[in-house]
Design a protein around this motif. Structure first.
Motif, short mmCIF file in Angstrom:
data_model
loop_
_atom_site.label_atom_id
_atom_site.label_comp_id
_atom_site.label_asym_id
_atom_site.label_seq_id
_atom_site.Cartn_x
_atom_site.Cartn_y
_atom_site.Cartn_z
N PRO A 46 40.16 47.24 51.02
CA PRO A 46 40.10 48.64 51.17
C PRO A 46 40.03 49.22 49.72
CG PRO A 46 42.31 47.71 51.32
CD PRO A 46 41.54 46.61 51.33
N GLU A 47 40.30 48.70 48.69
CA GLU A 47 39.96 49.25 47.48
C GLU A 47 38.80 49.09 46.64
OE1 GLU A 47 43.75 48.76 45.45
OE2 GLU A 47 44.94 49.86 46.80
N ARG A 54 41.13 63.53 45.87
CA ARG A 54 42.03 63.60 46.87
C ARG A 54 42.10 62.27 47.64
NH1 ARG A 54 39.68 69.10 49.33
NH2 ARG A 54 40.47 70.55 47.53
N GLY A 55 41.84 61.19 46.87
CA GLY A 55 41.93 59.95 47.53
C GLY A 55 40.79 59.46 48.45
N ILE A 56 39.98 60.16 48.56
CA ILE A 56 38.70 59.81 49.44
C ILE A 56 37.80 58.64 48.89
CG2 ILE A 56 36.85 60.60 50.93
CD1 ILE A 56 38.30 63.38 50.73
N ARG A 57 37.45 57.68 49.59
CA ARG A 57 36.75 56.65 49.23
C ARG A 57 35.38 56.93 50.18
NH1 ARG A 57 39.69 52.80 46.10
NH2 ARG A 57 41.73 53.40 46.04
N SER A 58 34.35 56.19 49.70
CA SER A 58 32.95 56.36 50.35
C SER A 58 32.30 55.09 50.25
CB SER A 58 32.24 57.37 49.80
OG SER A 58 30.76 57.34 50.43
N GLN A 71 40.40 57.17 53.86
CA GLN A 71 41.42 57.35 52.87
C GLN A 71 42.40 56.16 53.49
OE1 GLN A 71 42.72 61.45 53.18
NE2 GLN A 71 42.54 61.50 50.93
N ILE A 72 43.28 55.57 52.27
CA ILE A 72 44.11 54.61 52.70
C ILE A 72 45.64 55.30 52.87
CG2 ILE A 72 45.47 52.33 51.88
CD1 ILE A 72 42.65 52.14 50.14
N LEU A 77 43.98 52.86 57.43
CA LEU A 77 42.52 53.31 56.94
C LEU A 77 42.40 54.56 58.07
CD1 LEU A 77 40.13 50.44 56.53
CD2 LEU A 77 41.39 51.76 54.78
N LEU A 78 42.05 55.77 57.39
CA LEU A 78 41.63 56.95 58.12
C LEU A 78 40.60 57.44 57.82
CD1 LEU A 78 42.64 59.25 59.89
CD2 LEU A 78 43.60 60.47 57.85
#
Length: 78
Positions: A46-47, A54-58, A71-72, A77-78
């Motif tokens: 996940p990382e 704001r902690g958003i990953r792509s 986001q975690i 996972l959302l």
């Protein structure tokens, strides 16, 4: 790790699959398979994607012009 889609993201995913299916038979199914595989990879690591504001990953999806934004949150996972 649990995976939860926000409703607008889920709608967009299925609308895209329906569009691709109309273009070429089984392309929509292939799109959903690629999305599922990408999400499985995120669940396993996940990382792996860099964190932005704001902690958003792509994660850019291969073969299609889409990215998975997530986001975690507490083992979700959302």
């Amino acid at each position: 790790m649990n995976v939860r889609f926000l409703e607008p993201a889920e709608v967009e995913m299925f609308e895209a699959a329906a569009y691709y299916e109309l273009q070429v038979s089984t392309l929509g199914e292939n799109f959903l398979d690629i999305i599922e595989n990408a999400i499985d990879g995120i669940v396993d690591h996940p990382e792996i994607c860099p964190e932005t504001d704001r902690g958003i990953r792509s994660l850019v999806v291969r073969r299609f012009p889409f990215s998975i934004l997530y986001q975690i949150f507490n083992n979700e996972l959302l």
